[in-house]
Scaffold this active site. Structure first.
Site, PDB file in Angstrom:
ATOM      1  N   GLU A 320      19.943   0.387 -32.310  1.00 46.72           N
ATOM      2  CA  GLU A 320      21.156  -0.551 -32.935  1.00 46.72           C
ATOM      3  C   GLU A 320      20.755  -1.753 -33.408  1.00 46.72           C
ATOM      4  O   GLU A 320      20.912  -2.820 -33.007  1.00 46.72           O
ATOM      5  CB  GLU A 320      22.264  -0.751 -31.465  1.00 46.72           C
ATOM      6  CG  GLU A 320      22.592   0.433 -31.038  1.00 46.72           C
ATOM      7  CD  GLU A 320      23.568   0.205 -30.088  1.00 46.72           C
ATOM      8  OE1 GLU A 320      23.871  -0.841 -29.532  1.00 46.72           O
ATOM      9  OE2 GLU A 320      24.352   1.223 -29.832  1.00 46.72           O
ATOM     10  N   GLU A 407      22.671   8.122 -29.224  1.00 52.53           N
ATOM     11  CA  GLU A 407      23.190   7.654 -27.650  1.00 52.53           C
ATOM     12  C   GLU A 407      24.682   7.905 -27.858  1.00 52.53           C
ATOM     13  O   GLU A 407      25.377   7.560 -28.794  1.00 52.53           O
ATOM     14  CB  GLU A 407      23.108   6.042 -27.872  1.00 52.53           C
ATOM     15  CG  GLU A 407      23.011   5.378 -26.315  1.00 52.53           C
ATOM     16  CD  GLU A 407      22.716   4.019 -26.643  1.00 52.53           C
ATOM     17  OE1 GLU A 407      21.763   3.637 -27.012  1.00 52.53           O
ATOM     18  OE2 GLU A 407      23.563   3.222 -25.841  1.00 52.53           O
TER      19      GLU A 407
HETATM   20  C1  GAL Z   1      24.480   0.554 -26.267  1.00 57.24           C
HETATM   21  C2  GAL Z   1      23.213   0.361 -26.165  1.00 57.24           C
HETATM   22  C3  GAL Z   1      22.263   0.311 -24.945  1.00 57.24           C
HETATM   23  C4  GAL Z   1      23.240  -0.342 -23.966  1.00 57.24           C
HETATM   24  C5  GAL Z   1      24.875   0.300 -23.903  1.00 57.24           C
HETATM   25  C6  GAL Z   1      25.789  -0.096 -22.847  1.00 57.24           C
HETATM   26  O1  GAL Z   1      25.150   0.181 -27.494  1.00 57.24           O
HETATM   27  O2  GAL Z   1      22.142   0.662 -27.262  1.00 57.24           O
HETATM   28  O3  GAL Z   1      21.089  -0.437 -24.908  1.00 57.24           O
HETATM   29  O4  GAL Z   1      23.315  -1.570 -24.166  1.00 57.24           O
HETATM   30  O5  GAL Z   1      25.225   0.077 -25.260  1.00 57.24           O
HETATM   31  O6  GAL Z   1      26.871   0.721 -22.994  1.00 57.24           O
END
Ligand code: GAL
Length: 716
Positions: A320, A407
């Site tokens: 991100e 993710e």
């Molecule tokens: C994502 C991020 C993770 C964590 C997650 C929490 O966007 O890449 O590191 O923060 O959100 O929901």
């Protein structure tokens, strides 16, 4: 972060990035007799990360004595170049870089032996090098072997390459490198291929803390944790958002996971970490401060250290990264991706993108997403109406794109909590925890071109939370390594080797007689019948998609039972103390049964250690619960447990701590103490001890009005 190393008081080196391996040649700073090596760590500038990083020295440190002519740091790269003749032949390229630190030119021999898992030699190759003093030189050989035993998720077979350096008739350096023989590809149409066979990545993201052991790496802790993920049917791990301990990757090699090794959470632009996490200033002291100067160094150290691990199937150059929406970001991406290709031509590169469908000013630049070998999609589900559909839209738009869910939502919850309203921020109630993932999975499972997903997260982790919680509850396994109900949801859709039937909640609802309790079932059975105290409640089954359940789309005849579009079952059952019984059917035959009974009050402790024989500095996990007078585990017990270790027979141990997985129980873990206490949470508690002197040590566990339980450990 920010380490400085001193030898006998002289500064000899250091590293800003706390996750990078580094080596310092201290030869010239040593004196005859006693020497001191000191490491200073400055972690004072906070916040510098979005999660709990730990501090100090949390991974192994080695002193290596070398000959003047030696294999360079991480100097061996053994890559499988491909499988030929219907997989009957594997070809390799083994490259070794040798450093001549002597004062004369060296003519050396380089020998490699390839050993199978039983230690038998299956191939051998050799070459010669001339190296001028002070120089490096590299030798490359390309051996091949017949009928290789391939590395795979189900059969993670490992070979060893033994490399020897010969000079003046003597072996002066020798290094063993473990490898697996396999090919990996990301394909535009078929998603991910391992050894040419399509495999859907059912992955989980993990941060590096081990719960009560913090950031310190213990092999046994991680073995216990990821063995559970394996049993759940998970076949992939994303190391979020930094390179892990190298021994973690060894475990992934041995246990058969498809790993994404990730370099950074920040490039130049630091991430906002203020008010949301309770900080009052806006500034963050993250890796962004070091990126411009150190990025190449840190990326190279990850690539060179990790490239021999067969488990690693893809590199990630960032999570991100805000620069995804800038032209400068495209330039950095190309540079980092080129470095990866240069160091390792066998693997592709991704970056986890969270702004693919954002408003124009944040949106990922098309040049950025298109420059990546594999486009990494983060949280397709966050994109509202378009959600997963974006994969299909983008496939039309970018027909040459390779897709990977880098993710996406996992399913977490609070172990044993069946309140309809939770005390934790943002936690849905137990009857709807899996819904987000269900939407995603129906989609991912039915699109060949999507390689799979890495979900956030496999296990709860420390940090990234709001008071009063000390961690994030996004995993199907809690910080103590106990499975939650959602663990069985994943197992029911991912583990194809075993039958799953799990029902929840517990059946201790005194005071709720006659009220409806929602009973949730996770299963891979065709249908499940539920009984309360022998009375039939109802039969439920799954409908669509049947993929992963019936194993095919076209078995229409099976859809004649009462079904649901969800990937979980549910019944509303008026409470009455006694026994809930679920019977699971496959092809019309009862194949599995699960019983949940109303229990009595806690009567005695139940303790179970995973080992009673510890190597010196080894650890043991002790799981603690309580039984009622009938011997049933009490799922609601929350009594206080006291633990103490005593040395007997000269041995000695310490508690690494006690954890129950409850993220709002802020009792200290008790790390390094001889005695500590903590309550059970939802009937369970974990105690971890470490043997620190050879001999025998006792762990005594006690609770009010119950008999003590004692376990005796041998150490060393
Ligand atoms: C994502 C991020 C993770 C964590 C997650 C929490 O966007 O890449 O590191 O923060 O959100 O929901």
């Amino acid at each position: 972060m920010n380490s400085t190393v001193y030898v006998n008081g002289t500064k000899v080196g250091g590293r800003a990035y706390g996750y990078s391996q580094f080596t310092i040649d201290i030869t010239d700073f040593l004196v005859t007799g006693e020497n001191s090596i000191a490491v200073h760590v400055d972690n004072s500038m906070q916040p510098n990360s979005r999660w709990y990083t730990g501090s100090g020295i949390y991974r192994d440190v080695w002193i290596i004595r070398r000959a003047a002519v030696h294999i360079a740091d991480n100097g061996v790269f053994a890559a499988c170049n491909g499988l030929y003749n219907n997989k009957a032949e594997a070809r390799f390229q083994i490259q070794v870089s040798v450093h001549n630190q002597s004062s004369e030119a060296a003519d050396i021999g380089v020998e490699h032996r390839l050993l199978d898992a039983a230690g038998n030699e299956v191939a051998r190759d050799a070459s010669a090098l001339h190296i001028e003093p002070g120089c490096h030189a590299a030798a490359v050989v390309c051996p091949s072997i017949k009928n290789p035993h391939l590395w795979s998720v189900g059969d993670p077979y490992l070979y060893t390459v033994e490399t020897s350096i010969l000079w003046k008739g003597e072996v002066i350096d020798n290094l063993c490198t473990r490898i697996g023989i396999r090919t990996v590809e990301f394909d535009v149409d078929k998603g991910f291929l391992l050894n040419g066979v399509q495999v859907k990545i059912k992955g989980m993201c993990l941060h590096h803390d081990g719960g009560l052991t913090g950031a310190a790496f213990y092999r046994e802790t991680w073995k216990r944790r990821i063995a559970l993920l394996k049993d759940m049917g998970c076949n992939g791990i994303r190391c979020a958002h930094n390179p892990p301990a190298p021994e973690f990757l060894d475990l992934c090699d041995e246990m058969g996971f498809l790993v994404m090794d990730e370099a950074f959470d920040e490039w130049q632009l630091t991430k906002f970490k203020s008010a949301e996490y309770g900080y009052t200033n806006n500034f963050a002291y993250g890796y962004g401060q070091f990126f411009t100067e150190n990025a190449d160094l840190d990326l190279l150290s990850m690539l060179r250290r990790d490239r021999n691990h067969p488990s690693i199937v893809i590199w990630s150059i960032g999570n991100e990264i805000p620069e995804q929406s800038t032209l400068e970001g495209v330039r950095i991406l190309r540079h980092l991706q080129d470095l990866c290709h240069h160091e390792d031509p066998t693997r592709m590169v991704t970056s986890a993108l969270d702004n693919l469908a954002s408003p124009e000013q944040f949106r990922t630049r098309e040049e950025f997403e298109c420059a990546l070998d594999v486009a990494g999609y983060n949280y397709t589900a966050r994109w509202g109406k378009r959600a997963e559909m974006l994969y299909d839209e983008d496939r039309w738009k970018f027909p040459a794109r390779r897709f990977l869910g880098t993710e996406n939502p996992s399913a977490g919850g609070i172990r044993g909590n069946y309140e309809k309203k939770s005390e934790y921020p943002f936690m849905p109630s137990y009857d709807r925890l899996t819904l987000n993932h269900e939407f995603l999975w129906r989609y991912t499972a039915s699109r060949d071109f999507v390689a799979g997903d890495y979900l956030w997260t496999g296990i709860d982790y420390l940090g990234e939370t709001r008071w009063p919680a000390h961690g994030a509850g996004s995993g199907p396994i809690d910080t103590a390594g106990f499975p939650k109900d959602t663990f069985y949801y994943f197992r029911s859709i991912w583990n194809r080797d075993d039958t799953t039937l799990h029902i929840c909640p517990h059946w201790n609802w005194a005071g709720y007689e006659g009220e409806f309790i929602t009973v949730i079932g996770y299963t891979d059975c065709d249908e499940v019948s539920l009984y309360l105290n022998g009375r039939f409640i109802g039969t439920k089954g799954y409908d669509c998609p049947n993929v992963g359940h019936a194993g095919a789309w076209n078995i229409l005849a099976r859809n004649t039972r009462p079904t649901t579009h969800d990937l979980h079952l549910s019944w509303d059952v008026p409470f009455e103390a006694g026994e809930l019984r679920a019977v699971g059917y496959k092809d019309g035959k009862a194949v599995i049964e699960r019983v949940v009974k109303t229990t009595g009050v806690p009567a005695r402790l139940q303790v179970q250690a995973d080992t009673e024989a510890l190597p010196l500095y080894g650890i043991a996990h002790i799981e603690i619960g309580v039984l009622d007078p009938e011997g049933l585990p009490v799922p609601t017990a929350d009594i206080l447990i006291k633990a103490r270790v005593e040395g007997v027979g000269g041995g000695s141990a310490v508690l690494l701590g006690l954890d129950n997985g409850n993220l709002i129980d802020n009792t200290l873990f008790g790390s390094g103490a001889r005695a500590a206490e903590r309550r059970l949470f939802a009937g369970r508690l974990l105690c971890v001890i470490r043997g620190i002197e050879k001999g025998t040590a006792k762990l005594v566990l006690s609770a009010d009005a119950m008999e003590d339980e004692t376990i005796t450990f041998t150490i060393g």
